[in-house]
Enzyme design. Sequence first.
Site, PDB file in Angstrom:
ATOM      1  N   GLU A   1      -7.839   4.715  -6.900  1.00 26.35           N
ATOM      2  CA  GLU A   1      -7.398   5.067  -5.543  1.00 26.35           C
ATOM      3  C   GLU A   1      -8.042   4.040  -4.629  1.00 26.35           C
ATOM      4  OE1 GLU A   1      -5.277   7.259  -4.868  1.00 26.35           O
ATOM      5  OE2 GLU A   1      -5.363   8.835  -6.380  1.00 26.35           O
TER       6      GLU A   1
ATOM      7  N   CYS B   1      -9.049   5.494   3.986  1.00 27.57           N
ATOM      8  CA  CYS B   1      -8.071   4.686   3.245  1.00 27.57           C
ATOM      9  C   CYS B   1      -6.678   4.868   3.831  1.00 27.57           C
ATOM     10  CB  CYS B   1      -8.091   5.073   1.774  1.00 27.57           C
ATOM     11  SG  CYS B   1      -7.950   6.836   1.517  1.00 27.57           S
TER      12      CYS B   1
END
Length: 463
Positions: A231, A265
Amino acid sequence: MAYQTVSPYTGELLKEYPTATDEEVKKAVDVAHEAFLEWRETPYAQRAQVLQKAADLLRERRTEYASIITKEMGKVIGEAEAEVDICIAMFEDYVRNGEKYLATRTLPSDKYGKDSVQLLFQPLGVLFMVEPWNFPYYQIVRVAAPQLFAGNTLILKHASIVPESAATFVEIFREAGLPEGCFQNLYLSHDQSEIVLADPRVRGVALTGSEVAGAAIAQLAGKYIKKSTLELGGADAFIVLEDADLDKTVAWAVTGRHWNAGQVCCSSKRMIVVDAVYDEFMEKYREGVKQLKAGDPMDRETTLAPLSSAAAKRDLAKQLEEAIAEGAKAEEAGIELPEHGNFFQPTILTEIPAGARCRYTEFFGPVSQIYRVKDEEEAITLANDSPYGLGGSVFTEDLERGKQVAARLDTGMVYLNHPTAVAADIPFGGVKNSGYGHELIDLGIHEFVNIKVVANSPIDGEF
Ligand code: NAP
């Protein structure tokens, strides 16, 4: 590399932690494997009990736990509490649904007949998890909740600036009744990751972090043939179409870019606004950003936190300088910042030239990139012109139109009329340089289980 807690607000070194020795790392793998041999035999109900107790502890001491992450990486206390809440929700999702996610499936088979093939979902063994500092608890739980429920055991290497958050979770699991060795935290150097991944008893690795770290760990996973999920970063597009509700859209844009001081993110990093509403959007966005209040992250009035470390502030300043050198126009919000701590002046970048490197990099802090485009078609093209493919948003009052635009974005997630969000029961994951694999719900738990086929093939059947 030192594991240290340094206050992002005062700059004070609060505590240092010794790095693990190679012997300790090897021993931890032995212990994790021994623990796995028993944990995999425990009934689901017993695993669920442990996860529920962990959730209960978080609920009971919500602000106490939240203040540890505020102290270590600087996020405002309200956001830290919300992070504790989502951890509770993730644990409880697996308590409620874990058994269903892992229930044996029966498949019809043309060859062997109805109900002749079963799919079993079984644990793999010891897993390694490498996690970043920006959500010190959430990042742990989104791997630990599913994988402990599945019967795997875990070795955590957390970011070196959040050692207390990592240690806190060891304690939470201990208090929750998780057997010794099922969840271990190690203060590892980068190089020691290889000791873990080289061991044949370690069966997979989940990493959340930057592309550089992801590539390093994926390379090791490849070398030792281990399942991996990554991720990684993102530069989410925030598309504003002419029929958006502009006041609400701007409010979401300000929040989407500045929560966690912009260190998320899936922050709304690239606002892509159609020409018809660009000027009005810009005027309102500037005003919105000016309203942010920087200060002590423990103060509930604060809305702009310091960056997590002095290094993060330095790196962002350098990126901004490079963007300006490439011809982007930078406009500072001019809000009052405390004289100490890692605060960064919110800055808006516009007129970013075609081909500029900064178009393709992730700004991990309160720097907004804003693009003017002719229309929806140009917005989609620009949104997809990115090495990243994590999330994205489309703002429009026409939901059907929003869904059509969403379908054309090359990302793992798209939210309509909201910045990309996180929730316990919505899977999370990206494509392109944002990584691969999913976290949460059944998709997350299935990443690290052996989906075993058992076929009942009659002995006198045809080959
Ligand atoms: P980072 O430097 O990649 O650190 C992440 C973790 O990887 C830390 O534990 C770090 O340890 C470790 N690490 C770094 N290089 C390594 C190596 N060569 N070998 C082994 N471990 C290594 O990332 P960051 O700057 O702290 O975090 C921000 C990045 O994470 C951003 O790009 C952000 O977008 C991304 N992120 C992605 C998601 C998502 O779900 N997609 C969520 C949050 C953050 P040390 O601290 O010891 O260096």
